[in-house]
Design a protein around this motif. Structure first.
Motif, PDB file in Angstrom:
ATOM      1  N   LEU A   3       0.830  -1.200   0.000  1.00  0.00           N
ATOM      2  CA  LEU A   3       0.000   0.000   0.000  1.00  0.00           C
ATOM      3  C   LEU A   3       0.867   1.254   0.000  1.00  0.00           C
ATOM      4  N   LEU A   4       0.445   2.242  -0.773  1.00  0.00           N
ATOM      5  CA  LEU A   4       0.982   3.582  -0.614  1.00  0.00           C
ATOM      6  C   LEU A   4       0.540   4.066   0.763  1.00  0.00           C
ATOM      7  N   ARG A   5       1.500   4.519   1.578  1.00  0.00           N
ATOM      8  CA  ARG A   5       1.163   4.889   2.958  1.00  0.00           C
ATOM      9  C   ARG A   5       1.780   6.220   3.327  1.00  0.00           C
ATOM     10  N   LEU A   6       0.966   7.077   3.923  1.00  0.00           N
ATOM     11  CA  LEU A   6       1.485   8.272   4.562  1.00  0.00           C
ATOM     12  C   LEU A   6       1.967   7.859   5.940  1.00  0.00           C
ATOM     13  N   GLN A   7       3.266   7.952   6.153  1.00  0.00           N
ATOM     14  CA  GLN A   7       3.856   7.478   7.413  1.00  0.00           C
ATOM     15  C   GLN A   7       3.920   8.580   8.468  1.00  0.00           C
ATOM     16  N   ARG A   8       4.235   9.800   8.022  1.00  0.00           N
ATOM     17  CA  ARG A   8       4.366  10.906   8.974  1.00  0.00           C
ATOM     18  C   ARG A   8       3.820  12.195   8.361  1.00  0.00           C
ATOM     19  N   LEU A   9       3.165  12.996   9.199  1.00  0.00           N
ATOM     20  CA  LEU A   9       2.652  14.296   8.778  1.00  0.00           C
ATOM     21  C   LEU A   9       3.102  15.346   9.787  1.00  0.00           C
ATOM     22  N   ILE A  10       3.722  16.414   9.273  1.00  0.00           N
ATOM     23  CA  ILE A  10       4.170  17.528  10.105  1.00  0.00           C
ATOM     24  C   ILE A  10       3.493  18.798   9.616  1.00  0.00           C
ATOM     25  N   LEU A  11       2.890  19.528  10.528  1.00  0.00           N
ATOM     26  CA  LEU A  11       2.255  20.808  10.204  1.00  0.00           C
ATOM     27  C   LEU A  11       2.815  21.894  11.118  1.00  0.00           C
ATOM     28  N   GLN A  12       3.046  23.059  10.544  1.00  0.00           N
ATOM     29  CA  GLN A  12       3.442  24.236  11.326  1.00  0.00           C
ATOM     30  C   GLN A  12       2.626  25.424  10.839  1.00  0.00           C
ATOM     31  N   ASN A  13       1.845  25.989  11.743  1.00  0.00           N
ATOM     32  CA  ASN A  13       1.025  27.167  11.444  1.00  0.00           C
ATOM     33  C   ASN A  13       0.139  26.954  10.218  1.00  0.00           C
ATOM     34  N   PHE A  14      -0.378  25.761  10.087  1.00  0.00           N
ATOM     35  CA  PHE A  14      -1.286  25.440   8.988  1.00  0.00           C
ATOM     36  C   PHE A  14      -2.726  25.482   9.495  1.00  0.00           C
ATOM     37  N   ASN A  25       0.431   4.588  12.122  1.00  0.00           N
ATOM     38  CA  ASN A  25       0.848   3.184  12.121  1.00  0.00           C
ATOM     39  C   ASN A  25      -0.206   2.251  11.568  1.00  0.00           C
ATOM     40  N   THR A  26      -1.388   2.765  11.273  1.00  0.00           N
ATOM     41  CA  THR A  26      -2.466   1.909  10.784  1.00  0.00           C
ATOM     42  C   THR A  26      -2.952   2.402   9.427  1.00  0.00           C
ATOM     43  N   ASP A  27      -3.635   1.497   8.717  1.00  0.00           N
ATOM     44  CA  ASP A  27      -4.158   1.871   7.401  1.00  0.00           C
ATOM     45  C   ASP A  27      -5.462   2.647   7.501  1.00  0.00           C
ATOM     46  N   LEU A  28      -6.201   2.455   8.599  1.00  0.00           N
ATOM     47  CA  LEU A  28      -7.454   3.178   8.796  1.00  0.00           C
ATOM     48  C   LEU A  28      -7.288   4.142   9.969  1.00  0.00           C
ATOM     49  N   ASN A  29      -7.387   5.423   9.679  1.00  0.00           N
ATOM     50  CA  ASN A  29      -7.191   6.465  10.687  1.00  0.00           C
ATOM     51  C   ASN A  29      -8.460   7.302  10.773  1.00  0.00           C
ATOM     52  N   ILE A  30      -9.062   7.325  11.958  1.00  0.00           N
ATOM     53  CA  ILE A  30     -10.369   7.942  12.152  1.00  0.00           C
ATOM     54  C   ILE A  30     -10.215   9.181  13.029  1.00  0.00           C
ATOM     55  N   PHE A  31     -10.583  10.334  12.492  1.00  0.00           N
ATOM     56  CA  PHE A  31     -10.503  11.600  13.220  1.00  0.00           C
ATOM     57  C   PHE A  31     -11.903  12.032  13.609  1.00  0.00           C
ATOM     58  N   ARG A  79       6.280   4.181  -0.654  1.00  0.00           N
ATOM     59  CA  ARG A  79       5.739   3.595  -1.876  1.00  0.00           C
ATOM     60  C   ARG A  79       6.488   2.302  -2.191  1.00  0.00           C
ATOM     61  N   ASN A  80       6.022   1.590  -3.207  1.00  0.00           N
ATOM     62  CA  ASN A  80       6.627   0.286  -3.493  1.00  0.00           C
ATOM     63  C   ASN A  80       8.066   0.400  -3.967  1.00  0.00           C
ATOM     64  N   PHE A  81       8.497   1.595  -4.392  1.00  0.00           N
ATOM     65  CA  PHE A  81       9.885   1.753  -4.808  1.00  0.00           C
ATOM     66  C   PHE A  81      10.704   2.556  -3.802  1.00  0.00           C
ATOM     67  N   GLY A  82      10.139   2.819  -2.623  1.00  0.00           N
ATOM     68  CA  GLY A  82      10.897   3.498  -1.586  1.00  0.00           C
ATOM     69  C   GLY A  82      10.186   4.701  -1.017  1.00  0.00           C
ATOM     70  N   PRO A  83      10.792   5.370  -0.020  1.00  0.00           N
ATOM     71  CA  PRO A  83      10.167   6.512   0.635  1.00  0.00           C
ATOM     72  C   PRO A  83      10.272   7.790  -0.198  1.00  0.00           C
ATOM     73  N   ILE A  84       9.296   8.664  -0.010  1.00  0.00           N
ATOM     74  CA  ILE A  84       9.282   9.972  -0.664  1.00  0.00           C
ATOM     75  C   ILE A  84       8.902  11.014   0.382  1.00  0.00           C
ATOM     76  N   SER A  85       9.628  12.109   0.399  1.00  0.00           N
ATOM     77  CA  SER A  85       9.258  13.211   1.282  1.00  0.00           C
ATOM     78  C   SER A  85       8.818  14.399   0.442  1.00  0.00           C
ATOM     79  N   VAL A  86       7.736  15.023   0.869  1.00  0.00           N
ATOM     80  CA  VAL A  86       7.223  16.224   0.211  1.00  0.00           C
ATOM     81  C   VAL A  86       7.057  17.299   1.271  1.00  0.00           C
ATOM     82  N   GLU A  87       7.526  18.479   0.963  1.00  0.00           N
ATOM     83  CA  GLU A  87       7.347  19.614   1.874  1.00  0.00           C
ATOM     84  C   GLU A  87       6.846  20.806   1.076  1.00  0.00           C
TER      85      GLU A  87
END
Length: 388
Positions: A3-14, A25-31, A79-87
Motif C-alpha cells: 500500500l501507498l502509505r502516509l507514514q508521517r505528517l508535520i504541520l506548522q502554522n497550517f 501506524n495503521t491503514d485506517l485512521n479515524i478523526f 511507496r513500493n519503490f521506496g520513501p518519498i518526502s514532500v514539503e
C-alpha cells in the motif's frame, strides 16, 4: 499487497494547527471531533501534499494560521519503490515553495503522481448534479495524477484560451487583428485535441469500473454509463488527427459569434461528463439517492483506475461523508476501505460500526487544532460511550 502509505505528517502554522508531528501506524485512521476543530484541515493538508493545492480555496494565504506569516506542511510517504518526502512552504510575501525529497523549487507538475490521493467529501456529492466545471475538475484531477504531462497541457491550454479571449475582445476595435486569430486557433486546436483525446481514453476505463461499482451498490438493478459530452462530435474511436480536423471545422463556424461575444466557445474547457443510469440523464432527472450512488461509484472507480494505471492504490480521504450516506452505502464504502490507507473525519462515531471493522485502526480526537490518539480498547470504548 503493498500500500501507498502516509507514514508521517508535520504541520506548522497550517490553518488552526500551531504544530503537529504525527506518525500513522495503521491503514485506517479515524478523526473525530466537533465542527471547526481541525478535522478537515488535516485532510486538506494531506491533499495539498498530493496535488500541490487545496481543494477548498485558491488562495494559499488562507492556509496560513491567522496572525502568522508562513506555514509548512511536510509528509513522508512509503511507496513500493521506496520513501518519498514532500514539503510545501507557504509564505504571505512570496509564492509557495515545493520540496521533493528535500530538493527545492519544484513545480506542481513535478509533484503530481508522487503522492496520489482521492478525496470524497460532501461537496463531491454535488459531482453529479453540480455544474459541468465540477465534473471537468474531477476528470482533470484524476488524469493529472496518473499522467503527469496532462497537467502541463491543461495549464498551456488555459493560457491560450485566456490570450485568445483577450484578442477576440480587441478585434471589434481593430479589424486588422483578425489575422492573428489564426495563430491562436492552431495552438487551441493542438492543445485542446490532446486534452480531449486523453479524457476519452480515461472515460472509457473509468466507465467500465464505475459501472461495476454501481451495479454492486444497486444489487444489479441499475446500470451506469459515462459519456463524454463535447460541443463538437467526437468519440473514443477518433484519432488525434480526427479530433483536430473536427475541432478546426466547427471552430471556424463559430468565428463571428466568438468575436461578437468576446469568448472562446468551443473546446475542452466547455465540455462535460455525461452520467446516465438506465439510459436516464441523472444529472437532471435522477433522484437524490441515484445521484449519491453515482457519486460514490465514480469515487470508488477512481481508486481502482489509479491502481490499474500506477500499480498501487492512492490514499483515500473521506471527509465527513458518512453522515450523508445511508447504511448500505456506508457498508459498501467500508468494504472498499480495507484495500487502501484511509483517513476518515467524523463528528460522531455513531453509524461507523466500530465492532464491524476487520482491519487495524486508530481513533484520534481532534480539539482546537490538537490531536489526541486513543490507542487502547478501553480508551476507545470510553471515548465512544462518552462522546456525544
Amino acid at each position: 499487497m503493498f500500500l501507498l502509505r502516509l507514514q508521517r505528517l508535520i504541520l506548522q502554522n497550517f490553518r488552526n494547527y500551531t504544530f503537529l508531528n504525527e506518525v500513522f501506524n495503521t491503514d485506517l485512521n479515524i478523526f473525530v471531533g466537533k465542527n471547526a476543530q481541525g478535522k478537515t484541515n488535516l485532510v486538506e493538508a494531506i491533499y495539498l501534499l498530493g496535488l500541490g493545492k487545496s481543494y477548498r480555496t485558491n488562495r494559499d494565504s488562507e492556509l496560513i494560521k491567522w496572525g502568522c506569516d508562513r506555514a509548512l506542511v511536510n509528509g513522508m510517504v512509503i511507496r513500493n519503490f521506496g520513501p518519498i518526502s514532500v514539503e510545501i512552504r507557504l509564505d504571505n510575501s512570496k509564492k509557495k515553495e515545493i520540496l521533493l525529497n528535500e530538493i527545492p523549487n519544484k513545480k506542481i507538475q513535478e509533484l503530481l503522481g508522487h503522492i496520489n490521493v482521492v478525496i470524497f467529501s460532501p461537496e463531491d456529492l454535488e459531482l453529479v448534479k453540480g455544474s459541468p466545471a465540477k465534473r471537468r475538475d474531477f476528470l482533470d484531477r484524476e488524469i493529472s495524477q496518473i499522467n503527469t504531462g496532462y497537467g502541463h497541457f491543461i495549464n498551456m491550454y488555459s493560457r491560450v484560451v485566456y490570450q485568445r479571449n483577450n484578442l477576440l475582445r480587441e478585434i471589434p476595435k481593430n479589424k486588422k487583428l483578425i489575422d492573428s486569430l489564426n495563430v491562436w486557433d492552431l495552438q487551441l486546436i493542438d492543445l485542446g485535441a490532446r486534452l480531449v483525446k486523453k479524457r476519452l481514453e480515461i472515460i472509457k476505463k473509468l466507465g467500465i469500473l464505475s459501472r461495476l461499482m454501481h451495479r454492486k451498490i444497486t444489487n444489479g438493478q441499475e446500470t451506469l454509463e459515462l459519456k463524454y459530452i463535447s460541443r463538437f462530435p467526437v468519440n473514443e474511436t477518433y484519432s488525434m488527427e480526427d479530433i483536430k480536423e473536427v475541432y478546426s471545422r466547427e471552430l471556424s463556424k463559430l468565428r463571428e459569434k466568438e468575436i461578437y461575444r468576446g469568448i472562446t466557445l468551443l473546446g475542452p474547457h466547455r465540455d462535460d461528463l455525461g452520467l446516465f443510469v438506465n439510459n436516464t440523464d441523472i444529472r437532471v432527472y435522477g433522484s437524490q439517492g441515484q445521484q449519491r450512488t453515482t457519486a460514490l461509484a465514480l469515487k470508488l472507480a477512481e481508486l481502482e483506475l489509479m491502481k490499474s494505471e500506477v500499480g498501487e492504490y492512492p490514499i483515500l480521504l473521506l471527509d465527513d461523508v458518512f453522515s450523508e450516506l445511508d447504511s448500505t452505502r456506508r457498508k459498501f464504502l467500508m468494504d472498499v476501505v480495507k484495500r487502501v490507507q484511509t483517513f476518515v473525519t467524523l463528528t460522531s462515531l455513531e453509524g461507523l460500526n466500530i465492532s464491524g471493522i476487520k482491519q487495524e485502526y486508530c481513533i484520534y480526537r481532534i480539539e482546537e487544532g490538537s490531536i489526541i490518539r486513543c490507542d487502547s480498547y478501553g480508551r476507545v470504548k470510553k471515548y465512544i460511550e462518552g462522546y456525544p
